[in-house]
Structure formats: C-alpha cells, structure tokens
Enzyme design. Structure first.
Site, PDB file in Angstrom:
ATOM      1  N   TYR A  46       0.843  -1.202   0.000  1.00 59.28           N
ATOM      2  CA  TYR A  46       0.000   0.000   0.000  1.00 59.28           C
ATOM      3  C   TYR A  46       0.883   1.259   0.000  1.00 59.28           C
ATOM      4  O   TYR A  46       0.676   2.186  -0.793  1.00 59.28           O
ATOM      5  CB  TYR A  46      -0.886  -0.052   1.246  1.00 59.28           C
ATOM      6  CG  TYR A  46      -1.837   1.103   1.416  1.00 59.28           C
ATOM      7  CD1 TYR A  46      -3.096   1.082   0.838  1.00 59.28           C
ATOM      8  CD2 TYR A  46      -1.478   2.210   2.194  1.00 59.28           C
ATOM      9  CE1 TYR A  46      -3.985   2.134   1.010  1.00 59.28           C
ATOM     10  CE2 TYR A  46      -2.358   3.271   2.371  1.00 59.28           C
ATOM     11  CZ  TYR A  46      -3.597   3.228   1.779  1.00 59.28           C
ATOM     12  OH  TYR A  46      -4.472   4.275   1.946  1.00 59.28           O
TER      13      TYR A  46
ATOM     14  N   ILE B 268      -9.133   7.936   8.438  1.00 55.43           N
ATOM     15  CA  ILE B 268     -10.462   8.513   8.263  1.00 55.43           C
ATOM     16  C   ILE B 268     -11.473   7.375   8.382  1.00 55.43           C
ATOM     17  O   ILE B 268     -11.241   6.279   7.848  1.00 55.43           O
ATOM     18  CB  ILE B 268     -10.605   9.175   6.863  1.00 55.43           C
ATOM     19  CG1 ILE B 268      -9.442  10.149   6.582  1.00 55.43           C
ATOM     20  CG2 ILE B 268     -11.965   9.863   6.751  1.00 55.43           C
ATOM     21  CD1 ILE B 268      -9.379  11.368   7.464  1.00 55.43           C
TER      22      ILE B 268
HETATM   23  N1  LIG Z   1      -9.774   5.888   4.926  1.00 53.68           N
HETATM   24  C1  LIG Z   1      -8.551   6.252   5.236  1.00 53.68           C
HETATM   25  O1  LIG Z   1      -8.186   6.336   6.421  1.00 53.68           O
HETATM   26  C2  LIG Z   1      -7.555   6.576   4.154  1.00 53.68           C
HETATM   27  C3  LIG Z   1      -6.329   7.117   4.545  1.00 53.68           C
HETATM   28  C4  LIG Z   1      -5.400   7.440   3.571  1.00 53.68           C
HETATM   29  C5  LIG Z   1      -5.708   7.235   2.235  1.00 53.68           C
HETATM   30  N2  LIG Z   1      -6.911   6.707   1.882  1.00 53.68           N
HETATM   31  C6  LIG Z   1      -7.180   6.507   0.459  1.00 53.68           C
HETATM   32  O2  LIG Z   1      -8.406   7.091   0.099  1.00 53.68           O
HETATM   33  C7  LIG Z   1      -8.969   6.364  -0.979  1.00 53.68           C
HETATM   34  C8  LIG Z   1     -10.395   5.970  -0.650  1.00 53.68           C
HETATM   35  O3  LIG Z   1     -10.383   5.108   0.484  1.00 53.68           O
HETATM   36  P1  LIG Z   1     -11.657   4.833   1.395  1.00 53.68           P
HETATM   37  O4  LIG Z   1     -11.185   4.808   2.781  1.00 53.68           O
HETATM   38  O5  LIG Z   1     -12.750   5.732   0.992  1.00 53.68           O
HETATM   39  O6  LIG Z   1     -11.977   3.314   0.959  1.00 53.68           O
HETATM   40  P2  LIG Z   1     -13.348   2.565   0.615  1.00 53.68           P
HETATM   41  O7  LIG Z   1     -12.979   1.131   0.630  1.00 53.68           O
HETATM   42  O8  LIG Z   1     -14.450   3.054   1.479  1.00 53.68           O
HETATM   43  O9  LIG Z   1     -13.650   3.041  -0.874  1.00 53.68           O
HETATM   44  C9  LIG Z   1     -12.819   2.685  -1.932  1.00 53.68           C
HETATM   45  C10 LIG Z   1     -13.652   2.593  -3.191  1.00 53.68           C
HETATM   46  O10 LIG Z   1     -12.747   2.253  -4.267  1.00 53.68           O
HETATM   47  C11 LIG Z   1     -13.390   1.289  -5.050  1.00 53.68           C
HETATM   48  N3  LIG Z   1     -12.397   0.502  -5.795  1.00 53.68           N
HETATM   49  C12 LIG Z   1     -11.600  -0.491  -5.341  1.00 53.68           C
HETATM   50  N4  LIG Z   1     -10.865  -0.999  -6.338  1.00 53.68           N
HETATM   51  C13 LIG Z   1     -11.204  -0.312  -7.458  1.00 53.68           C
HETATM   52  C14 LIG Z   1     -10.807  -0.365  -8.801  1.00 53.68           C
HETATM   53  N5  LIG Z   1      -9.896  -1.265  -9.226  1.00 53.68           N
HETATM   54  N6  LIG Z   1     -11.347   0.516  -9.677  1.00 53.68           N
HETATM   55  C15 LIG Z   1     -12.263   1.399  -9.270  1.00 53.68           C
HETATM   56  N7  LIG Z   1     -12.719   1.485  -8.016  1.00 53.68           N
HETATM   57  C16 LIG Z   1     -12.181   0.645  -7.109  1.00 53.68           C
HETATM   58  C17 LIG Z   1     -14.205   0.451  -4.095  1.00 53.68           C
HETATM   59  O11 LIG Z   1     -15.224  -0.260  -4.770  1.00 53.68           O
HETATM   60  C18 LIG Z   1     -14.716   1.503  -3.131  1.00 53.68           C
HETATM   61  O12 LIG Z   1     -15.964   2.021  -3.539  1.00 53.68           O
HETATM   62  C19 LIG Z   1      -8.048   5.167  -1.239  1.00 53.68           C
HETATM   63  O13 LIG Z   1      -7.161   5.470  -2.293  1.00 53.68           O
HETATM   64  C20 LIG Z   1      -7.308   5.049   0.070  1.00 53.68           C
HETATM   65  O14 LIG Z   1      -6.072   4.411  -0.069  1.00 53.68           O
HETATM   66  C21 LIG Z   1      -7.842   6.370   2.814  1.00 53.68           C
END
Ligand SMILES: NC(=O)c1ccc[n+]([C@@H]2O[C@H](COP(=O)([O-])OP(=O)(O)OC[C@H]3O[C@@H](n4cnc5c(N)ncnc54)[C@H](O)[C@@H]3O)[C@@H](O)[C@H]2O)c1
Length: 251
Positions: free
Chosen positions: A151, A186
């Site tokens: 990741y 988050i």
């Molecule tokens: N939640 C956190 O704490 C956090 C922290 C840092 C970074 N992020 C980043 O934020 C972004 C969103 O994360 P989140 O927490 O909302 O996750 P989440 O799992 O709630 O949402 C992720 C979405 O991406 C979609 N997805 C997965 N693989 C995919 C693909 N190959 N093509 C298109 N869509 C795809 C999923 O279906 C889902 O709807 C990610 O890139 C994650 O790494 C999240």
C-alpha cells in the site's frame, strides 16, 4: 449556477464509498457535474442518484476501461475539468508477508490506476482549456508503516507521479494542476475492514479533534474541493497532509 466549482465536469474514481463518495457529494453541492465511477456500479449509481450525477463502471486498473470512459465523457460532456484519482484497496501485510501477486494487485489499482487516469484525462482536460487533478495518496507515503508495505509503495508512487505530472504540464504550457492529498486515518469502510469491524461506522464528533482521533470523509472532501476549484490556481505539484498532526508529532 453558483458554487465553488460551478459548471465544471468532474470524474471521481472509487466514488461509491468512503472518501470518494464524500468528494462526489461536495463537488456536486458546489455546482459540478459529477461522474461517479467505481469498479462496483451499484454503489456508484446510488451516489449518482443522490447527487444528480452520472454513474459509470470503471476499474481503474484497466487501460481499456479508462480509454472508453474518457471517450464517453468527451462524447457526452465535451470536456473534463476535475479528476479525482481516489479508488483504492488496502492490504495489511509487511514485506515478508506480501506475495508478488498481492504487490502487483495493490499497485495495479493504486499506482497504475493513477498513471492511467492521468495519462488519458490530460489530453481531454487540455482540449477544454485546463483542469485540476487530485491524486489520493496517504500518510503511508510519508511514514514507515510495516504492515502497509505494498500500500505504501503504491502511495509513494502516487506522490512522485503527481510532482512529475505537475511540472510536465507547466513545461508544456497546459493549464492543468496536479496535487496529492495524504489523509491520516479517516472513518470509512476501508478502515473499518482493516480494523476488523466491517460495517461498524463510528460517528466522528464535530469540532477540533484530539490526537489519535479518526477524521470524517468530509474532512478530506473539503481539501479536494479547494484543490478542484480555481481558489487553488497557484497550487500545483504539492502534497497536502490532512492527518490531525499524526505525521509531525515527535513522540
Ligand atoms: N480511509 C482512510 O483512512 C484513508 C487514509 C489514507 C488514504 N486513503 C485513500 O483514500 C482512498 C479511498 O479510500 P476509502 O477509505 O474511501 O476506501 P473505501 O474502501 O471506502 O472506498 C474505496 C472505493 O474504491 C473502489 N475501488 C476499489 N478498487 C477499485 C478499482 N480497481 N477501480 C475502481 N474502483 C475501485 C471500491 O469499490 C470503493 O468504492 C483510497 O485510495 C485510500 O487508499 C484512505
């Protein structure tokens, strides 16, 4: 129409859940036409229906699907002003516990997915006179998290690609800005899964949060909205850490 991104056309990847969903809601609220994409069409459609946007199935790891999506947007809207490369997956494994297949999968979604999004969106954005690309990285790109090995590798690539793209756009005279956002923890389905409590959504309190708290998706959407709008016209190639001080605490 009024609003901070009024009249702009925005594409959000992974828009069916968590941060992407909050980004779609914020962009629509401020006047953008939002194309909600996700590898899972059903949640994307739900979000699109709720905000008056358009849903499209898009697996960001697929070059063919990116080409088809950008073509469909050009045919229907004639332009693209905002791209939020948000889609992501999480894998909890250190370097010793990560298989090559797992490493490739995580990087296909989050590193190659961002590459392909930028590669195919930039020409359309440029034809329309410019735009703003927001790439979702993570504090994982900045810290040494043992269990987020693949990741963090992908998120580090996102950080570096963002800067390369920002400078290329300037050198070629494109009016396209490109920035990365680095959230801390988050409260989203991804974090609930990673913490072994799927579906257990915890309410994030209002106001200033104490150290160690999780933020709300809207905290990231607020930064995305700023970067998407013309308010950030002097901002490109930069990285925005939104983590309530997690990365700068000396202890
Ligand atoms: N939640 C956190 O704490 C956090 C922290 C840092 C970074 N992020 C980043 O934020 C972004 C969103 O994360 P989140 O927490 O909302 O996750 P989440 O799992 O709630 O949402 C992720 C979405 O991406 C979609 N997805 C997965 N693989 C995919 C693909 N190959 N093509 C298109 N869509 C795809 C999923 O279906 C889902 O709807 C990610 O890139 C994650 O790494 C999240």
């Amino acid at each position: 129409m009024t609003g901070r991104v009024a009249g702009k056309v925005a594409l959000v990847t992974g828009g069916g859940s968590g941060l992407g969903k909050a980004d779609c809601e914020a962009l629509a609220r401020e006047g953008a036409v939002v194309i909600v994409t996700d590898v899972r069409l059903e949640p994307a459609q739900k979000v699109a229906d709720a905000i008056g946007g358009v849903a499209m199935a898009l697996d960001v790891a697929s070059e063919e699907q990116w080409i088809a999506t950008i073509r469909a947007i050009e045919d229907r809207f004639g332009r693209l002003d905002i791209l939020v490369n948000n889609a992501g997956v999480v894998l909890s494994a250190d370097v010793e516990g990560t298989t090559l297949d797992q490493f490739r999968f995580v990087n296909a979604v989050m590193s190659e997915g961002v590459f392909l999004g930028c590669k195919y969106a930039i020409p359309l954005m440029n034809r329309g006179g410019g735009g703003s690309i927001i790439n979702m990285s993570s504090t994982g790109a900045l810290l040494g998290y043992p269990i987020f090995f693949a990741y963090s590798a992908a998120k580090g690539a996102v950080r570096s690609m963002t800067k390369s793209i920002a400078v290329m756009c300037q050198e070629k005279g494109y009016k396209i800005r490109c920035n990365s956002v680095h959230p801390g923890a988050i409260e989203t389905p991804m974090v609930q899964e990673a913490e072994g409590r799927p579906g257990d959504e915890q309410a994030v309190p209002e106001g200033v949060l104490p150290a160690g708290s999780k933020g709300a998706p809207a905290d990231i959407a607020a930064m995305v909205l700023f970067l998407a709008s013309d308010e950030s016209r002097f901002v490109t190639g930069a990285e925005f850490v939104v983590d309530n001080a997690v990365t700068i605490r000396p202890f």
